[in-house]
Motif scaffolding. Structure first.
Motif, PDB file in Angstrom:
ATOM      1  N   GLN A  49       0.814  -1.216   0.000  1.00  0.00           N
ATOM      2  CA  GLN A  49       0.000   0.000   0.000  1.00  0.00           C
ATOM      3  C   GLN A  49       0.847   1.265   0.000  1.00  0.00           C
ATOM      4  OE1 GLN A  49      -2.669  -0.334   3.382  1.00  0.00           O
ATOM      5  NE2 GLN A  49      -4.253  -1.230   2.091  1.00  0.00           N
ATOM      6  N   GLU A  50       2.070   1.188   0.500  1.00  0.00           N
ATOM      7  CA  GLU A  50       2.883   2.385   0.668  1.00  0.00           C
ATOM      8  C   GLU A  50       3.951   2.502  -0.425  1.00  0.00           C
ATOM      9  OE1 GLU A  50       2.024   4.532   2.779  1.00  0.00           O
ATOM     10  OE2 GLU A  50       1.248   3.591   4.608  1.00  0.00           O
ATOM     11  N   LEU A  51       4.159   3.729  -0.890  1.00  0.00           N
ATOM     12  CA  LEU A  51       5.271   4.067  -1.765  1.00  0.00           C
ATOM     13  C   LEU A  51       5.996   5.249  -1.130  1.00  0.00           C
ATOM     14  CD1 LEU A  51       3.757   3.909  -5.388  1.00  0.00           C
ATOM     15  CD2 LEU A  51       5.440   2.351  -4.393  1.00  0.00           C
ATOM     16  N   SER A  52       7.175   4.991  -0.608  1.00  0.00           N
ATOM     17  CA  SER A  52       7.978   6.025   0.031  1.00  0.00           C
ATOM     18  C   SER A  52       8.965   6.560  -0.998  1.00  0.00           C
ATOM     19  CB  SER A  52       8.717   5.447   1.246  1.00  0.00           C
ATOM     20  OG  SER A  52       9.642   6.386   1.764  1.00  0.00           O
ATOM     21  N   MET A  53       8.695   7.767  -1.485  1.00  0.00           N
ATOM     22  CA  MET A  53       9.559   8.352  -2.517  1.00  0.00           C
ATOM     23  C   MET A  53       9.313   9.851  -2.577  1.00  0.00           C
ATOM     24  SD  MET A  53       7.677   6.757  -5.899  1.00  0.00           S
ATOM     25  CE  MET A  53       6.067   7.366  -6.482  1.00  0.00           C
ATOM     26  N   GLY A  54      10.377  10.577  -2.905  1.00  0.00           N
ATOM     27  CA  GLY A  54      10.289  12.026  -2.985  1.00  0.00           C
ATOM     28  C   GLY A  54      10.873  12.686  -1.760  1.00  0.00           C
ATOM     29  N   MET A  55      11.691  13.721  -2.011  1.00  0.00           N
ATOM     30  CA  MET A  55      12.318  14.476  -0.923  1.00  0.00           C
ATOM     31  C   MET A  55      12.096  15.965  -1.164  1.00  0.00           C
ATOM     32  SD  MET A  55      15.659  12.155   0.018  1.00  0.00           S
ATOM     33  CE  MET A  55      16.508  12.321  -1.544  1.00  0.00           C
ATOM     34  N   SER A  56      12.830  16.807  -0.428  1.00  0.00           N
ATOM     35  CA  SER A  56      12.531  18.238  -0.419  1.00  0.00           C
ATOM     36  C   SER A  56      12.394  18.846  -1.823  1.00  0.00           C
ATOM     37  CB  SER A  56      13.608  19.009   0.355  1.00  0.00           C
ATOM     38  OG  SER A  56      13.476  18.798   1.747  1.00  0.00           O
ATOM     39  N   HIS A  57      13.245  18.464  -2.761  1.00  0.00           N
ATOM     40  CA  HIS A  57      13.249  19.158  -4.054  1.00  0.00           C
ATOM     41  C   HIS A  57      12.380  18.491  -5.114  1.00  0.00           C
ATOM     42  CE1 HIS A  57      15.923  15.952  -5.228  1.00  0.00           C
ATOM     43  NE2 HIS A  57      16.050  16.434  -6.438  1.00  0.00           N
ATOM     44  N   ASP A  58      11.863  17.280  -4.835  1.00  0.00           N
ATOM     45  CA  ASP A  58      11.114  16.595  -5.901  1.00  0.00           C
ATOM     46  C   ASP A  58       9.849  15.890  -5.401  1.00  0.00           C
ATOM     47  OD1 ASP A  58      12.143  14.363  -4.579  1.00  0.00           O
ATOM     48  OD2 ASP A  58      13.592  13.864  -6.147  1.00  0.00           O
ATOM     49  N   PHE A  59       9.400  16.221  -4.179  1.00  0.00           N
ATOM     50  CA  PHE A  59       8.289  15.447  -3.613  1.00  0.00           C
ATOM     51  C   PHE A  59       6.980  15.667  -4.364  1.00  0.00           C
ATOM     52  CE2 PHE A  59       8.079  19.411  -1.169  1.00  0.00           C
ATOM     53  CZ  PHE A  59       6.708  19.684  -1.149  1.00  0.00           C
ATOM     54  N   GLU A  60       6.821  16.820  -5.007  1.00  0.00           N
ATOM     55  CA  GLU A  60       5.566  17.062  -5.724  1.00  0.00           C
ATOM     56  C   GLU A  60       5.420  16.126  -6.923  1.00  0.00           C
ATOM     57  OE1 GLU A  60       5.185  21.827  -5.093  1.00  0.00           O
ATOM     58  OE2 GLU A  60       7.150  20.895  -5.356  1.00  0.00           O
ATOM     59  N   VAL A  61       6.503  15.941  -7.647  1.00  0.00           N
ATOM     60  CA  VAL A  61       6.487  14.996  -8.771  1.00  0.00           C
ATOM     61  C   VAL A  61       6.247  13.579  -8.254  1.00  0.00           C
ATOM     62  CG1 VAL A  61       7.921  13.949 -10.575  1.00  0.00           C
ATOM     63  CG2 VAL A  61       7.904  16.428 -10.268  1.00  0.00           C
ATOM     64  N   ALA A  62       6.850  13.247  -7.105  1.00  0.00           N
ATOM     65  CA  ALA A  62       6.637  11.920  -6.520  1.00  0.00           C
ATOM     66  C   ALA A  62       5.164  11.695  -6.190  1.00  0.00           C
ATOM     67  CB  ALA A  62       7.497  11.751  -5.265  1.00  0.00           C
ATOM     68  N   ILE A  63       4.513  12.723  -5.645  1.00  0.00           N
ATOM     69  CA  ILE A  63       3.083  12.602  -5.326  1.00  0.00           C
ATOM     70  C   ILE A  63       2.273  12.394  -6.599  1.00  0.00           C
ATOM     71  CG2 ILE A  63       1.079  13.909  -4.504  1.00  0.00           C
ATOM     72  CD1 ILE A  63       3.003  15.178  -2.406  1.00  0.00           C
ATOM     73  N   GLU A  64       2.614  13.128  -7.641  1.00  0.00           N
ATOM     74  CA  GLU A  64       1.905  12.964  -8.911  1.00  0.00           C
ATOM     75  C   GLU A  64       2.056  11.550  -9.461  1.00  0.00           C
ATOM     76  OE1 GLU A  64       3.489  16.051 -11.384  1.00  0.00           O
ATOM     77  OE2 GLU A  64       2.644  17.654 -10.153  1.00  0.00           O
ATOM     78  N   GLU A  65       3.134  10.877  -9.089  1.00  0.00           N
ATOM     79  CA  GLU A  65       3.373   9.510  -9.563  1.00  0.00           C
ATOM     80  C   GLU A  65       2.951   8.446  -8.552  1.00  0.00           C
ATOM     81  OE1 GLU A  65       4.114   8.571 -12.548  1.00  0.00           O
ATOM     82  OE2 GLU A  65       4.350  10.611 -13.303  1.00  0.00           O
ATOM     83  N   GLY A  66       2.334   8.853  -7.434  1.00  0.00           N
ATOM     84  CA  GLY A  66       1.747   7.852  -6.547  1.00  0.00           C
ATOM     85  C   GLY A  66       2.342   7.712  -5.162  1.00  0.00           C
ATOM     86  N   ALA A  67       3.273   8.590  -4.771  1.00  0.00           N
ATOM     87  CA  ALA A  67       3.870   8.496  -3.437  1.00  0.00           C
ATOM     88  C   ALA A  67       2.800   8.578  -2.359  1.00  0.00           C
ATOM     89  CB  ALA A  67       4.891   9.615  -3.233  1.00  0.00           C
ATOM     90  N   THR A  68       2.956   7.758  -1.331  1.00  0.00           N
ATOM     91  CA  THR A  68       2.095   7.858  -0.151  1.00  0.00           C
ATOM     92  C   THR A  68       2.863   8.404   1.051  1.00  0.00           C
ATOM     93  OG1 THR A  68       2.553   5.598   0.616  1.00  0.00           O
ATOM     94  CG2 THR A  68       0.722   5.885  -0.937  1.00  0.00           C
ATOM     95  N   LEU A  69       4.195   8.347   0.984  1.00  0.00           N
ATOM     96  CA  LEU A  69       5.062   8.893   2.032  1.00  0.00           C
ATOM     97  C   LEU A  69       6.131   9.730   1.348  1.00  0.00           C
ATOM     98  CD1 LEU A  69       5.472   5.567   4.042  1.00  0.00           C
ATOM     99  CD2 LEU A  69       4.436   7.646   4.990  1.00  0.00           C
ATOM    100  N   VAL A  70       6.214  11.013   1.701  1.00  0.00           N
ATOM    101  CA  VAL A  70       7.280  11.868   1.166  1.00  0.00           C
ATOM    102  C   VAL A  70       8.175  12.285   2.315  1.00  0.00           C
ATOM    103  CG1 VAL A  70       6.030  12.644  -0.872  1.00  0.00           C
ATOM    104  CG2 VAL A  70       5.756  13.903   1.266  1.00  0.00           C
ATOM    105  N   ARG A  71       9.478  12.231   2.078  1.00  0.00           N
ATOM    106  CA  ARG A  71      10.475  12.436   3.126  1.00  0.00           C
ATOM    107  C   ARG A  71      11.116  13.805   2.949  1.00  0.00           C
ATOM    108  NH1 ARG A  71      11.608   7.626   0.343  1.00  0.00           N
ATOM    109  NH2 ARG A  71      13.543   8.568  -0.428  1.00  0.00           N
ATOM    110  N   VAL A  72      10.729  14.756   3.770  1.00  0.00           N
ATOM    111  CA  VAL A  72      11.171  16.143   3.600  1.00  0.00           C
ATOM    112  C   VAL A  72      11.897  16.588   4.863  1.00  0.00           C
ATOM    113  CG1 VAL A  72      10.445  18.521   3.177  1.00  0.00           C
ATOM    114  CG2 VAL A  72       9.249  16.615   2.040  1.00  0.00           C
TER     115      VAL A  72
END
Length: 228
Positions: free
Chosen positions: A196-219
């Motif tokens: 169920q979880e996709l942990s991906m995306g950090m401070s500079h790219d988390f918005e793109v990660a969310i658009e691709e399905g991230a459920t956890l963003v690490r900022v």
């Protein structure tokens, strides 16, 4: 630097990214990466509503846990040596960085001591970078099947640290690849796993990660400032 303002700005950007992707904002959680930051900063963030924090160093986490305890929700997001698993035992609600069977077995062993089940993510190295840990795409299915047999572990999803690229759009293919891998593994219907979880995306790219399905963003730096 104002942690409250920074959190408000990040949460606003998360909401906008969800709207662009036609996603429910409740599907996306912000992991405030507090590694190398003092417990006082975590307390400050918690006081304004941020309760999920990510740590990367087992002994540093252990010290902070002794100060803050279960007042906040802890995730472990960094590379983990088997001899450091004991510092996390029963204290973190999710380990993002399980990349090999030997580590999974040690987590299983340690959580069995406290009669609990550890929630974990399988970490992938999608860029095949020598400097980063993570399982390769080709070994993912076998690793999932082996780890799923361990009784004190629960696989909740996948995590990736893609290559750092200045343009977030250049990172998008890696985020998409992780989502597609998750979907492919779900289709295998492997017993005992729940992707169920996709942990991906950090401070500079988390918005793109969310658009691709991230459920956890690490900022981290966008909340607490750059690490010294």
């Amino acid at each position: 630097m104002n942690i409250q303002d920074n959190l408000a700005a990040i949460n606003g950007r998360i909401l906008q990214a969800c709207q662009r992707a036609d996603r429910d904002p409740n599907e996306v959680r912000l992991v405030a990466v507090s590694k190398t930051k003092p417990a006082a900063m975590i307390e400050e963030a918690a006081a304004v509503g941020q309760h999920l924090f990510g740590e990367s160093y087992a002994q540093e986490f252990s010290a902070k846990f002794d100060q803050l305890g279960t007042a906040v929700d802890w995730h472990f997001i960094g590379g983990l040596q088997t001899n450091k698993v004991k510092y996390l035992r029963g204290k973190v609600s999710l380990i993002h960085s399980v990349d090999r069977l030997s580590l999974a077995r040690e987590i299983n062993r340690q959580w069995a001591k406290v009669d609990q089940v550890a929630n974990i993510l399988i970490q992938l190295n999608l860029g095949a970078e020598a400097s980063k840990s993570g399982a390769g795409e080709a070994e993912l299915e076998q690793l999932l099947r082996q780890v799923a047999e361990l009784p004190n572990l629960h696989i909740r999803g996948l995590m990736a640290l893609p290559p750092y690229l200045d343009d977030p759009e250049e990172v998008r293919p890696y985020f998409r690849q992780l989502r597609q891998l998750s979907e492919a593994m779900k289709a295998r219907q492997i017993p005992g796993i729940e992707l169920q979880e996709l942990s991906m995306g950090m401070s500079h790219d988390f918005e793109v990660a969310i658009e691709e399905g991230a459920t956890l963003v690490r900022v981290g730096s966008a909340i607490f400032g750059t690490r010294s």
